[in-house]
Design an enzyme around this catalytic site. Structure first.
Site, PDB file in Angstrom:
ATOM      1  N   ASN A   7     -60.282  43.959  42.098  1.00  0.00           N
ATOM      2  CA  ASN A   7     -61.680  43.559  42.251  1.00  0.00           C
ATOM      3  C   ASN A   7     -61.835  42.151  41.684  1.00  0.00           C
ATOM      4  O   ASN A   7     -61.886  41.972  40.471  1.00  0.00           O
ATOM      5  CB  ASN A   7     -62.551  44.571  41.487  1.00  0.00           C
ATOM      6  CG  ASN A   7     -64.032  44.268  41.602  1.00  0.00           C
ATOM      7  OD1 ASN A   7     -64.429  43.272  42.209  1.00  0.00           O
ATOM      8  ND2 ASN A   7     -64.847  45.126  41.017  1.00  0.00           N
ATOM      9  N   ARG A  91     -61.582  45.164  46.713  1.00  0.00           N
ATOM     10  CA  ARG A  91     -63.027  45.231  46.895  1.00  0.00           C
ATOM     11  C   ARG A  91     -63.498  43.905  47.497  1.00  0.00           C
ATOM     12  O   ARG A  91     -63.173  42.841  46.973  1.00  0.00           O
ATOM     13  CB  ARG A  91     -63.698  45.450  45.548  1.00  0.00           C
ATOM     14  CG  ARG A  91     -65.184  45.511  45.658  1.00  0.00           C
ATOM     15  CD  ARG A  91     -65.831  45.707  44.325  1.00  0.00           C
ATOM     16  NE  ARG A  91     -67.260  45.865  44.504  1.00  0.00           N
ATOM     17  CZ  ARG A  91     -68.123  45.822  43.513  1.00  0.00           C
ATOM     18  NH1 ARG A  91     -67.705  45.664  42.287  1.00  0.00           N
ATOM     19  NH2 ARG A  91     -69.406  45.975  43.742  1.00  0.00           N
ATOM     20  N   HIS A 180     -73.136  48.120  46.808  1.00  0.00           N
ATOM     21  CA  HIS A 180     -72.670  49.284  46.033  1.00  0.00           C
ATOM     22  C   HIS A 180     -72.187  50.380  46.976  1.00  0.00           C
ATOM     23  O   HIS A 180     -72.180  51.555  46.616  1.00  0.00           O
ATOM     24  CB  HIS A 180     -73.786  49.907  45.151  1.00  0.00           C
ATOM     25  CG  HIS A 180     -74.230  49.046  44.026  1.00  0.00           C
ATOM     26  ND1 HIS A 180     -75.543  48.989  43.628  1.00  0.00           N
ATOM     27  CD2 HIS A 180     -73.551  48.220  43.199  1.00  0.00           C
ATOM     28  CE1 HIS A 180     -75.658  48.160  42.609  1.00  0.00           C
ATOM     29  NE2 HIS A 180     -74.450  47.678  42.320  1.00  0.00           N
ATOM     30  N   ARG A 241     -81.796  40.693  37.695  1.00  0.00           N
ATOM     31  CA  ARG A 241     -82.274  40.360  39.051  1.00  0.00           C
ATOM     32  C   ARG A 241     -83.691  40.885  39.253  1.00  0.00           C
ATOM     33  O   ARG A 241     -84.012  41.986  38.792  1.00  0.00           O
ATOM     34  CB  ARG A 241     -81.346  40.979  40.103  1.00  0.00           C
ATOM     35  CG  ARG A 241     -79.996  40.309  40.170  1.00  0.00           C
ATOM     36  CD  ARG A 241     -79.082  41.021  41.135  1.00  0.00           C
ATOM     37  NE  ARG A 241     -77.829  41.365  40.483  1.00  0.00           N
ATOM     38  CZ  ARG A 241     -76.974  42.260  40.947  1.00  0.00           C
ATOM     39  NH1 ARG A 241     -77.221  42.910  42.063  1.00  0.00           N
ATOM     40  NH2 ARG A 241     -75.867  42.507  40.288  1.00  0.00           N
ATOM     41  N   GLU A 384     -65.564  53.911  41.779  1.00  0.00           N
ATOM     42  CA  GLU A 384     -65.379  53.008  42.921  1.00  0.00           C
ATOM     43  C   GLU A 384     -63.897  52.717  43.165  1.00  0.00           C
ATOM     44  O   GLU A 384     -63.462  52.617  44.305  1.00  0.00           O
ATOM     45  CB  GLU A 384     -66.148  51.703  42.669  1.00  0.00           C
ATOM     46  CG  GLU A 384     -67.647  51.908  42.771  1.00  0.00           C
ATOM     47  CD  GLU A 384     -68.454  50.756  42.216  1.00  0.00           C
ATOM     48  OE1 GLU A 384     -68.599  50.686  40.982  1.00  0.00           O
ATOM     49  OE2 GLU A 384     -68.949  49.940  42.995  1.00  0.00           O
TER      50      GLU A 384
END
Ligand code: AMP
Length: 397
Positions: A7, A91, A180, A241, A384
């Site tokens: 990742n 990823r 996600h 965010r 993940e």
């Protein structure tokens, strides 16, 4: 069979080596400050020992070279030779409209990945650099790209087209994509198992609540709606965010602060969310502690976070015409019993009631609703990396 999961962020790289027979982690690590002074690789074995390696790491190729050296190191390595690694799963943040599932990387895929850069300018170049480094350093080992945007590609057009002139969708591919996806996909596969019911008959709302947060409506195993949009800025209030705001605020703040395009982007991504509202922290543990001390703005940020989620859940119940289970996952979703309880407190209309004792249990897949609850409430720890590894095995076998 051993699968390496990578990742790549812009200046960092996380990796895991997974034994796919047992689904157990063999080694994992993090390279931090790629391209900066003081770059460091922290390599951890499952035995719990950490090996910290400081080196000059100018780019992702150098970072992956160092990771591969660490993996075969006679002292703290995890394999004898790199040939033991059957494939690498990467990823990739943005697959745009080009990828609705994971793919084995070939020349055509690489070309399409480059074409996706305008939609993921911060992450996709690093993801590509990671793939190219593996191609160079592990020739002959297949690479698989797993996209954060792929899971939400099953949304209907009326859910993903924005209220802009249609040519912005046709020419520039401006639409809702959702992120996600690897986490939501993993949870959508685990939820039917935890519930003991067939995927096809289930309506599930998945709340991935972490530093970045998103909610997905999954009907019959397929994503039909998601809270993030063209970028991961949309939807819920997050750590830093802003989530959903009136779009006119963007030009307003640019005028007030005399900001350029990159600066407003940085502002909305890094200075807003619960950090901006509270002025305390983006970490929900700090917010909880400050709110307990009577800090009004910390409590306001927590109330807003909860309220946004409640509104999204209500709208997704409407989108699916019902819901069988609501799932909590990621850092906050898995660990904060108080936030789960606050969210579920306004779900009388769904006949939700929580089992307070079960809600305290951490670190396992569990149904935390009481026996008489009409809608099930689950906590499922996300994974993940395992999802990326599973896709990698499926595509390379
Ligand atoms: P993630 O992005 O999934 O790694 O989640 C990270 C976030 O989880 C952190 O920013 C924390 O705010 C949050 N978190 C982790 N543990 C707890 C906890 N026990 N209570 C509240 N929030 C937590």
């Amino acid at each position: 069979m051993k699968i390496l999961v990578i990742n790549c962020g812009s200046s960092s790289l996380k990796y895991q080596l997974i034994n796919m027979e047992t689904k157990h982690l063999i080694a994992k690590g993090l390279v931090d400050r790629i391209g900066l002074a003081g770059a460091v690789l922290t390599h951890s074995l499952t035995s719990g020992e950490d090996e910290v390696i400081t080196a000059d790491i100018p780019n992702h190729t150098a970072a992956i070279g160092l990771v591969l050296e660490a993996l075969i190191d006679p002292k703290y390595g995890a394999v004898k030779e790199l040939k033991e690694i059957a494939a690498v799963g990467h990823r990739v943040l943005h697959g745009a409209h080009k990828f609705s599932a994971s793919v084995v990387v070939n020349d055509a895929v690489m070309e399409a990945l480059y074409e996706c850069i305008p939609l993921g300018p911060l992450h996709n170049p690093a993801n590509i650099a990671g793939i190219e480094a593996c191609q160079k350093l592990m020739p002959g080992t297949p690479n698989v790209a797993v996209f954060d945007t792929a899971f939400a590609q099953t949304m209907p057009d009326y859910a993903y087209v924005y209220g802009l002139p249609y040519e912005y969708y046709e020419k520039h591919h401006i639409r809702r994509y959702g992120f996600h996806g690897t986490s939501h996909k993993y949870i959508s596969q685990r939820a039917p198992i935890v519930l003991g019911r067939p995927t096809e008959e289930l309506k599930v709302i998945i709340c991935h609540l972490g530093n970045g947060s998103s909610i997905t409506a999954v009907k019959g195993g397929k994503c039909i709606e998601t809270s993030m949009g063209l970028t991961p800025l949309a939807g819920l209030l997050m750590g830093t965010r802003c989530g959903d705001i009136d779009p006119a605020i963007v030009s307003k703040v640019m005028t007030i602060e005399n900001l350029g395009v990159d600066q407003i982007d940085n502002f909305l991504n890094k200075k807003c969310g619960v950090l901006g509202v509270s002025g305390v922290s983006s970490d929900f543990r700090d917010l909880g502690a400050a709110a307990e001390q009577g800090n009004y703005r910390a409590q306001l940020a927590l109330n807003m976070f909860t309220y946004y989620i409640q509104k999204y859940i209500g709208s997704y119940v409407a989108a699916m015409d019902g819901v069988d289970a609501i799932v909590f996952t990621a850092g906050i979703g898995e660990n904060s019993s108080s936030i789960r309880a606050a969210i579920c407190a306004k779900m009388n209309y769904l006949g939700v009631s929580l089992d307070e004792e079960k809600n305290k249990i951490r670190g396992q897949e569990i149904d935390i609703a009481s026996a008489d609850s009409r809608c099930r409430i689950l906590v499922i720890p996300t994974n993940e990396e395992l999802m990326i590894a599973l896709d990698t095995v499926e595509l390379t076998q």
